[in-house]
Design a protein around this motif. Structure first.
Motif, short mmCIF file in Angstrom:
data_model
loop_
_atom_site.label_atom_id
_atom_site.label_comp_id
_atom_site.label_asym_id
_atom_site.label_seq_id
_atom_site.Cartn_x
_atom_site.Cartn_y
_atom_site.Cartn_z
N VAL A 1 -98.99 8.18 -69.35
CA VAL A 1 -98.62 7.06 -70.22
C VAL A 1 -99.81 6.12 -70.39
O VAL A 1 -100.06 5.62 -71.49
CB VAL A 1 -97.38 6.32 -69.65
N ALA A 2 -100.57 5.91 -69.33
CA ALA A 2 -101.78 5.08 -69.43
C ALA A 2 -102.80 5.72 -70.37
O ALA A 2 -103.47 5.02 -71.15
CB ALA A 2 -102.39 4.86 -68.05
N VAL A 3 -102.92 7.04 -70.31
CA VAL A 3 -103.83 7.75 -71.22
C VAL A 3 -103.39 7.55 -72.66
O VAL A 3 -104.21 7.23 -73.54
CB VAL A 3 -103.89 9.27 -70.86
N TYR A 4 -102.10 7.72 -72.92
CA TYR A 4 -101.60 7.55 -74.28
C TYR A 4 -101.87 6.14 -74.79
O TYR A 4 -102.31 5.94 -75.92
CB TYR A 4 -100.10 7.84 -74.36
N ALA A 5 -101.63 5.15 -73.93
CA ALA A 5 -101.81 3.75 -74.33
C ALA A 5 -103.28 3.43 -74.55
O ALA A 5 -103.65 2.79 -75.54
CB ALA A 5 -101.20 2.83 -73.28
N LEU A 6 -104.15 3.85 -73.63
CA LEU A 6 -105.58 3.54 -73.74
C LEU A 6 -106.18 4.17 -74.99
O LEU A 6 -106.89 3.51 -75.76
CB LEU A 6 -106.33 4.01 -72.49
N CYS A 7 -105.89 5.44 -75.21
CA CYS A 7 -106.44 6.12 -76.39
C CYS A 7 -105.89 5.51 -77.68
O CYS A 7 -106.63 5.36 -78.66
CB CYS A 7 -106.15 7.61 -76.32
N PHE A 8 -104.63 5.13 -77.67
CA PHE A 8 -104.05 4.48 -78.84
C PHE A 8 -104.75 3.17 -79.15
O PHE A 8 -105.14 2.91 -80.30
CB PHE A 8 -102.55 4.24 -78.63
N VAL A 9 -104.94 2.34 -78.14
CA VAL A 9 -105.58 1.03 -78.34
C VAL A 9 -107.01 1.20 -78.83
O VAL A 9 -107.44 0.53 -79.77
CB VAL A 9 -105.53 0.19 -77.04
N LEU A 10 -107.76 2.12 -78.23
CA LEU A 10 -109.15 2.31 -78.64
C LEU A 10 -109.25 2.87 -80.06
O LEU A 10 -110.12 2.45 -80.84
CB LEU A 10 -109.86 3.23 -77.65
N THR A 11 -108.35 3.77 -80.41
CA THR A 11 -108.38 4.33 -81.76
C THR A 11 -107.95 3.28 -82.78
O THR A 11 -108.54 3.17 -83.86
CB THR A 11 -107.47 5.57 -81.85
N ALA A 12 -106.93 2.49 -82.45
CA ALA A 12 -106.50 1.41 -83.35
C ALA A 12 -107.61 0.38 -83.51
O ALA A 12 -107.84 -0.13 -84.62
CB ALA A 12 -105.23 0.76 -82.82
N LEU A 13 -108.32 0.08 -82.44
CA LEU A 13 -109.45 -0.85 -82.52
C LEU A 13 -110.55 -0.30 -83.44
O LEU A 13 -111.12 -1.04 -84.25
CB LEU A 13 -110.02 -1.12 -81.13
N THR A 14 -110.79 0.98 -83.36
CA THR A 14 -111.78 1.62 -84.23
C THR A 14 -111.36 1.52 -85.70
O THR A 14 -112.19 1.23 -86.57
CB THR A 14 -111.97 3.10 -83.84
N ILE A 15 -110.09 1.74 -85.96
CA ILE A 15 -109.59 1.62 -87.33
C ILE A 15 -109.75 0.19 -87.83
O ILE A 15 -110.21 -0.05 -88.96
CB ILE A 15 -108.12 2.07 -87.41
N LEU A 16 -109.41 -0.78 -86.99
CA LEU A 16 -109.55 -2.18 -87.38
C LEU A 16 -111.01 -2.57 -87.62
O LEU A 16 -111.31 -3.32 -88.55
CB LEU A 16 -108.92 -3.09 -86.34
N LEU A 17 -111.91 -2.07 -86.78
CA LEU A 17 -113.34 -2.33 -86.99
C LEU A 17 -113.81 -1.76 -88.33
O LEU A 17 -114.59 -2.40 -89.05
CB LEU A 17 -114.17 -1.73 -85.86
N SER A 18 -113.34 -0.58 -88.65
CA SER A 18 -113.72 0.05 -89.91
C SER A 18 -113.15 -0.70 -91.11
O SER A 18 -113.85 -0.95 -92.09
CB SER A 18 -113.26 1.50 -89.95
N LEU A 19 -111.88 -1.04 -91.03
CA LEU A 19 -111.24 -1.74 -92.14
C LEU A 19 -111.81 -3.14 -92.34
O LEU A 19 -111.89 -3.63 -93.46
CB LEU A 19 -109.73 -1.82 -91.93
N GLY A 20 -112.22 -3.78 -91.24
CA GLY A 20 -112.78 -5.13 -91.33
C GLY A 20 -114.27 -5.14 -91.59
O GLY A 20 -114.89 -6.21 -91.60
N HIS A 21 -114.87 -3.98 -91.79
CA HIS A 21 -116.31 -3.86 -92.02
C HIS A 21 -117.11 -4.56 -90.91
O HIS A 21 -118.10 -5.23 -91.17
CB HIS A 21 -116.70 -4.42 -93.39
N CYS A 22 -116.66 -4.36 -89.67
CA CYS A 22 -117.30 -4.98 -88.51
C CYS A 22 -118.00 -3.96 -87.62
O CYS A 22 -118.26 -4.22 -86.45
CB CYS A 22 -116.26 -5.74 -87.69
N THR A 23 -118.28 -2.79 -88.14
CA THR A 23 -118.86 -1.73 -87.32
C THR A 23 -120.28 -2.06 -86.87
O THR A 23 -120.75 -1.51 -85.88
CB THR A 23 -118.86 -0.39 -88.08
N ASN A 24 -120.95 -2.95 -87.58
CA ASN A 24 -122.32 -3.30 -87.20
C ASN A 24 -122.36 -4.33 -86.07
O ASN A 24 -123.43 -4.69 -85.61
CB ASN A 24 -123.10 -3.82 -88.42
#
Length: 154
Positions: A39-62
């Motif tokens: 369950v911790a694996v599912y939660a951690l990977c979900f949060v990190l992937t969602a954070l990556t999506i948000l960084l991409s959508l917000g044009h904050c990757t730099n």
């Protein structure tokens, strides 16, 4: 997010949400450290992937201290390793009689009540197992694509 990598990220997040739907009852994993790890694996990977999506959508990757493709590669590698452990541990501790669980659906008393709106415990456990495998495959594809971005110069 319309690229192949972006679509993989969305798929990974969607599958993780489906996993959370099936593990919404703590009795499925409570007081069982191996399953709590999953369950911790599912939660951690979900949060990190969602954070990556948000960084991409917000044009904050730099804003990251490393190049974004390198970050994606590291994240994909970490996710593959974590999901590989979950793919081994979840079925082992959910379907092995040695660990005090019912390996067959016919032995699960919650499956005997055929309410069409109720998903029995055994079916939930099987769904999480299958969704874990699907997400592991998505993360492997993500790893291959990210490695291609980092190591292959076009």
């Amino acid at each position: 997010m319309a690229s192949e990598l972006g679509l993989l990220k969305v798929l990974e997040t969607f599958v993780a949400c489906l996993i959370f739907v099936f593990i919404n009852s703590p009795y499925v994993y409570h007081n069982r450290p191996a399953l709590e790890w999953c369950v911790a694996v599912y939660a951690l990977c979900f949060v990190l992937t969602a954070l990556t999506i948000l960084l991409s959508l917000g044009h904050c990757t730099n804003m990251l201290p490393i190049r974004f493709p390198s970050f994606l590669l590291g994240l994909a590698l970490l996710s593959v390793l974590l999901y590989a452990t979950a793919l081994v541990l979840w079925p082992l501790y959910q379907f092995n009689e040695k660990y005090g669980v019912q390996p067959w659906q016919t032995r699960d008393v919650s499956c005997s009540d055929r309410n069409p709106y109720l998903v029995c415990i055994w079916d939930r456990q099987l769904a999480v197992t299958n969704l874990t495998a699907v997400n592991l495959l998505a993360y492997v594809g993500d790893l291959v694509y990210s490695a291609h971005l980092v190591f292959v110069k076009v």
